[in-house]
Structures are given as C-alpha cells and as structure tokens.
Design a protein around this motif. Structure first.
Motif, PDB file in Angstrom:
ATOM      1  N   SER A   7       4.844  -7.169  -7.124  1.00 50.05           N
ATOM      2  CA  SER A   7       4.205  -7.116  -5.897  1.00 50.05           C
ATOM      3  C   SER A   7       3.882  -8.602  -5.438  1.00 50.05           C
ATOM      4  O   SER A   7       3.119  -9.586  -6.303  1.00 50.05           O
ATOM      5  CB  SER A   7       2.712  -6.336  -6.377  1.00 50.05           C
ATOM      6  OG  SER A   7       1.969  -6.573  -5.150  1.00 50.05           O
ATOM      7  N   ALA A  56       1.450  -9.588  -3.432  1.00 49.68           N
ATOM      8  CA  ALA A  56       0.102  -9.791  -3.514  1.00 49.68           C
ATOM      9  C   ALA A  56      -0.045 -10.287  -4.940  1.00 49.68           C
ATOM     10  O   ALA A  56      -1.118 -11.248  -5.107  1.00 49.68           O
ATOM     11  CB  ALA A  56      -0.659  -8.634  -2.971  1.00 49.68           C
ATOM     12  N   SER A 109       1.982 -13.591  -0.902  1.00 50.29           N
ATOM     13  CA  SER A 109       1.579 -13.229   0.462  1.00 50.29           C
ATOM     14  C   SER A 109       0.640 -12.190   0.151  1.00 50.29           C
ATOM     15  O   SER A 109       0.013 -11.765  -0.966  1.00 50.29           O
ATOM     16  CB  SER A 109       2.931 -12.671   1.136  1.00 50.29           C
ATOM     17  OG  SER A 109       3.269 -11.316   0.666  1.00 50.29           O
ATOM     18  N   THR A 110       0.216 -11.490   1.187  1.00 45.93           N
ATOM     19  CA  THR A 110      -0.751 -10.337   1.249  1.00 45.93           C
ATOM     20  C   THR A 110      -0.223  -9.190   1.142  1.00 45.93           C
ATOM     21  O   THR A 110      -0.926  -8.006   1.200  1.00 45.93           O
ATOM     22  CB  THR A 110      -1.731 -10.476   2.489  1.00 45.93           C
ATOM     23  OG1 THR A 110      -0.719 -10.451   3.727  1.00 45.93           O
ATOM     24  CG2 THR A 110      -2.574 -11.917   2.376  1.00 45.93           C
ATOM     25  N   ASP A 111       1.278  -8.854   1.109  1.00 43.82           N
ATOM     26  CA  ASP A 111       1.802  -7.577   1.101  1.00 43.82           C
ATOM     27  C   ASP A 111       1.495  -6.906  -0.517  1.00 43.82           C
ATOM     28  O   ASP A 111       1.862  -7.513  -1.523  1.00 43.82           O
ATOM     29  CB  ASP A 111       3.279  -8.080   1.047  1.00 43.82           C
ATOM     30  CG  ASP A 111       4.063  -6.477   1.251  1.00 43.82           C
ATOM     31  OD1 ASP A 111       3.534  -5.590   0.916  1.00 43.82           O
ATOM     32  OD2 ASP A 111       5.240  -6.507   1.470  1.00 43.82           O
ATOM     33  N   ARG A 112       0.779  -5.855  -0.463  1.00 46.80           N
ATOM     34  CA  ARG A 112       0.420  -5.289  -1.739  1.00 46.80           C
ATOM     35  C   ARG A 112       1.524  -4.133  -2.271  1.00 46.80           C
ATOM     36  O   ARG A 112       1.480  -3.606  -3.177  1.00 46.80           O
ATOM     37  CB  ARG A 112      -0.708  -4.613  -1.666  1.00 46.80           C
ATOM     38  CG  ARG A 112      -1.961  -5.544  -1.193  1.00 46.80           C
ATOM     39  CD  ARG A 112      -3.437  -4.911  -1.508  1.00 46.80           C
ATOM     40  NE  ARG A 112      -3.358  -4.637  -2.827  1.00 46.80           N
ATOM     41  CZ  ARG A 112      -4.434  -5.493  -3.737  1.00 46.80           C
ATOM     42  NH1 ARG A 112      -4.253  -6.819  -3.194  1.00 46.80           N
ATOM     43  NH2 ARG A 112      -4.203  -5.526  -5.141  1.00 46.80           N
TER      44      ARG A 112
END
Length: 411
Positions: free
Chosen positions: A385, A387, A392-395
């Motif tokens: 993941s 995040a 990044s903030t991509d979960r």
C-alpha cells in the motif's frame, strides 16, 4: 567455488605448516589443516560452512593468518545470490511466533547465510497470498543473520472454526512455519473447516463477480439495442421528410439503405465476436471481477491495478481456451511479476517474458491443453500500500497493473 567450499590447487610442494584460513572482511568463514605434506598439483578444498552478514561487494581471502599475505587472488562476492550458490537453499527457523494486537509477529534465524534478503508471504486458511513486512536482517555473532517480521491479520480471516496461517519464504516450496488458532485447539478437522469456510467465501466472491459480468453484458446489449431503435427512428423520420426527393419506385431501396447504416453490430469486441481466434480485453471492459481496482484512463493509455489477488472472467467460456496473456505495464515494489494462477480449480503454467517497450508479458496456459475455462484466479506474491509505505496518500493495496489481456482460443 562449490557447496563443498573453495577449491585450491597447489603449484608447488610445501610441508605441513599453518592452517589455510578463508577470510571475509577479516572474519574467518572456513579453515583447512592439511594432514601432512602437500604435493604439487594437489587439490585442496577449504570448507565454507557460513557466510557472515557484511556490506557488499566483499572479498574472500585465503591466508595463513588474518593479517597474513594472500595466498591466491581474492574471490569477489558481488551479490547475495553468490551465497545461495555456495550454501544452497536457506534453512530458516521461526521463533517467538505470536499474535499481537492484530499482527502475527515472529523472528526468523538463518545460521549459515548472513547475506540472506528474505521476502515472506502467507496463505490465510489455505487460500490467497498476503505479503509480510520484514525488517532489515541483523548479523548473528556465531554467523548467519536474524530478522523480524509482521503479518496483518484481518477480522475477516477469523472464522467460527479458527485461523490457519502458513508462512512461506520466496525461493522455498514448503512453508517454513504454521500458526493456528481455534477455541478448542488446532486439529485436522478444525483446519479443514477453516479452509472450507474460506473456500465458501471465495465462491461467494466469484458469484458476485459473475453477476457483475452479466449486468455489464446486459447493459452493453441494451445500449446497442437502444442505438438501433434511435437510428431506425431517425432513418424513418428522414425518409418521411425526404420522401418527395426519392425517385418514384425506389422507396424500398432507400429504406433498406438507411436500415443498413442504422447502427450495425460492432465486431471484434469480446461480447459479440464468438468466432475470433484471439479476443482482446481492455481495462475498461466488465470482465474484471473481485480484487481489481477501477480502471484508470489517461491520454497515454488505460490500465487497471490488481490487489493481492483478483478474478478474471473468460469472455467466451464455452470455447476451449489455449492461453491467457497478461500485458503488465506497472509493478509495485517488485522488479518482475511473481504470481500464481488457477484456471477454475486447476493450477496453470506461467511464463514471464520482458517486453521490448517495457513491462512484462505473462502467459497462462492450461496444463492439460486447451479446455473450456470459466474464470482465472490470480494471486500476486508481491505488493503493498503506498499509504502504509509513506509513498503517497493512496490507501489501496496494489500488486501489478495491466494494459490489456489477450485470450487465445483453439479451433
């Protein structure tokens, strides 16, 4: 160099003296004491039972003392793969395996290969694959290395019968450890029940994927039907308005010509061309089941990410399938794709080929030859993941992304 150690050939006779030492950055990793005088041309093998954890590249020296002169030119170790050729497959033991606040934690030890770079994954209740987080290994005083690892356990992994986890190390076929939890203690019946519950959950997901595919096909057929109705209405209105401009006696020919141009059936798409030898599935098509994220479309092209595992539906399940080719354009935290595939309930044969323009092509072939296949179950052994990794903030949990899928059918 071999698994027997370092082989040396004597270029001249010498009497028995100091032992021959094999040194790596000043650390003794092998020793040979000749039984007597060594004749010219004799081959000596200095055993090498372990490799310490040292920065690479490193050199192996042969001397009679740690600070003595080299008897031969040093042998250079460029990568950790050299230790595998010297020592063979790793022999990892797992200690202190425990379930702690939703994480399965433990410590792995390899007493011989200190250059081991472990990559671990787990199979939960006998299905799927999940990557484990492994800390940087540390050197052991007696040689080898030790490392800690952690595996997240989700609430959905726990069933009424308990939990079964098999820990694997990439490069080894058999699991290196097993963890089981149940209310009455782990037994064969409880473990089998946990696997059956996981299989039922997977069947429910497959049923949902099949329903999703059916809905997508109905939407496409309804769209084509609506286009034809709209085109017919437009053609009829045009014919009525232009009736005065039609040559008398040719009204039927004009109507037939308009009907032929009123939204003909599009060929070459998976839902309609049932005779093609090869069908191309784009990331926007509705044949991607559970485990796939939404497609991403950009001016440079479209692609779709897969989570640790995903279902891929066959557009023509009634025809004998010869092969499936995945064109992989992106990988997350991996240099090459590492995955397994099941065609219905049969393990498939995989071939990974690098592409000239970048990316990889993974060819999936039924082991018994072309046969009807309903769906393919894909499981990636790498991923993560962004995040959780701080990228990044991509979960989302990502493994690899495909640009298209090719289905090849037999005659």
């Amino acid at each position: 160099m071999s698994r027997n150690g370092l082989s040396l050939r004597a270029i001249r006779r010498f009497e028995r003296g100091a032992p021959l030492l094999l040194l790596c950055r000043g650390i003794e990793v092998g020793r040979l004491v000749p039984d007597g005088p060594v004749a010219e041309g004799t081959v000596l093998e200095v055993p090498m039972p372990r490799v310490p954890r040292v920065p690479l590249p490193a050199e192996l020296r042969v001397a009679t003392a740690p600070d003595g002169p080299d008897l031969v030119a040093p042998w250079r170790i460029e990568s950790a793969a050299a230790a595998l050729s010297l020592l063979g497959p790793p022999e990892v033991t797992i200690e202190d395996l425990r379930l702690d606040h939703g994480m399965l934690r433990g410590t792995g030890r390899e007493l011989r290969n200190g250059l081991l770079d472990p990559i671990m994954f787990a199979r939960i209740n006998g299905t799927g694959a999940r990557m484990a987080t492994v800390d940087e290994p540390v050197a052991l005083p007696e040689g080898g290395c030790a490392f800690r690892f952690a595996l997240p356990i989700l609430p959905t992994d726990l069933s009424e019968s308990g939990l079964s986890v098999d820990l694997h190390l990439i490069g080894l076929d058999a699991p290196i450890a097993h963890f089981g939890w149940t209310r009455q203690g782990v037994g064969q019946a409880e473990r089998r029940l946990a696997e059956l519950e996981a299989r039922l959950r997977q069947m429910e997901e497959e049923q949902a994927a099949a329903q999703q595919n059916m809905q997508a096909m109905l939407r496409r057929q309804f769209s084509v039907q609506q286009e034809r109705i709209d085109a017919f209405i437009a053609a009829a209105a045009t014919l009525l308005l232009d009736r005065l401009a039609v040559v008398p006696g040719q009204e039927q020919d004009a109507l037939r010509s308009l009907l032929d141009s009123a939204g003909p059936e599009r060929r070459g798409q998976p839902a309609f061309d049932h005779t093609a030898r090869q069908v191309t599935v784009a990331p926007e098509d509705g044949l991607f089941g559970v485990g796939w994220h939404r497609e991403e479309v950009y001016p440079t092209g479209a692609f779709r990410w897969m989570s640790p595992r995903g279902l891929l539906l066959n557009p023509l399940p009634e025809r004998p399938l010869a092969a499936i080719t995945l064109e992989i354009c992106y990988l997350y935290k991996a240099a090459a794709p590492t995955l397994t595939a099941m065609l219905d309930d049969v393990a498939a044969e995989l071939t990974v080929t690098p592409q000239e323009h970048g990316g990889f092509a993974v060819r999936i072939v039924p082991p018994a030859g072309p046969q009807p296949v309903r769906l393919a179950r894909l499981a990636s052994l790498t991923g993560g993941s962004p995040a959780e990794d701080g990228a990044s903030t991509d979960r989302r949990v990502l493994s690899f992304a495909i640009s298209r899928v090719l289905f090849d059918y037999a005659d």
